[in-house]
Design an enzyme around this catalytic site. Structure first.
Site, mmCIF file in Angstrom:
data_model
loop_
_atom_site.group_PDB
_atom_site.id
_atom_site.type_symbol
_atom_site.label_atom_id
_atom_site.label_comp_id
_atom_site.label_asym_id
_atom_site.label_seq_id
_atom_site.Cartn_x
_atom_site.Cartn_y
_atom_site.Cartn_z
ATOM 1 C CB THR A 14 38.779 40.499 38.147
ATOM 2 O OG1 THR A 14 39.359 40.623 39.439
ATOM 3 C CG2 THR A 14 38.873 41.821 37.404
ATOM 4 C CG ASP A 15 38.565 35.322 36.646
ATOM 5 O OD1 ASP A 15 39.625 35.996 36.669
ATOM 6 O OD2 ASP A 15 38.208 34.678 35.648
ATOM 7 C CB ALA A 16 41.367 33.643 41.028
ATOM 8 C CB ILE A 19 39.610 37.443 33.312
ATOM 9 C CG1 ILE A 19 41.011 36.991 32.894
ATOM 10 C CG2 ILE A 19 38.671 37.551 32.126
ATOM 11 C CD1 ILE A 19 41.697 37.899 31.919
#
Length: 138
Positions: A14-16, A19
């Site tokens: 995931t990103d920050a 997601i």
């Protein structure tokens, strides 16, 4: 009928914001195709040794519909859409696995058409797949 492979979304995917990063879907699709091959008795290392050929991705079209999130349980599918003598097209999907028994279908998150070419491993030039392999994948 499509081959199904389960995936859990981990922090590293995931990103920050929690997601799934868009490029990671390509990894999910690659792993599902590898497991699809194994389910058909084809191990890629042995295949290269036996035939001198390997599969390469030549084209990919992805459509992102909804995001997957941290800790989601996913189902990644792989299904042959079209075969040729030197390539095949795969229809693949990432579905959100539902935990609720009342809900019958999983939600479609991402879908893709991935074209796979067969090449000579030493030259990376297109080649014809061995007939036995084509038969096993069809």
């Amino acid at each position: 009928m499509a081959f199904e492979w389960p995936v859990r979304v981990y922090w590293e995917d995931t990103d920050a914001g929690g997601i799934v990063f868009h490029a990671n879907y390509l990894k999910y699709f690659e792993r599902a195709r590898t497991e699809w091959l194994r389910a058909r008795g084809v191990e890629q290392g042995a295949l290269r040794e036996q035939t001198g050929g390997v599969f390469v991705v030549t084209d990919s079209h992805l459509r992102y519909l909804r995001p997957a999130r941290l800790d989601d349980a996913l189902i990644v599918t792989a299904k042959v859409q079209e075969t040729g003598r030197a390539s095949l097209s795969m229809l693949q999907q990432v579905l959100l696995k539902t935990e609720q028994a009342a809900q019958q279908t999983a939600s479609l998150l991402v879908e893709a058409v991935i074209r796979i070419g067969w090449v000579d491993a030493s030259t990376l030039r297109p080649a014809r797949m061995p007939p036995w392999l084509l038969e096993r994948l069809s």
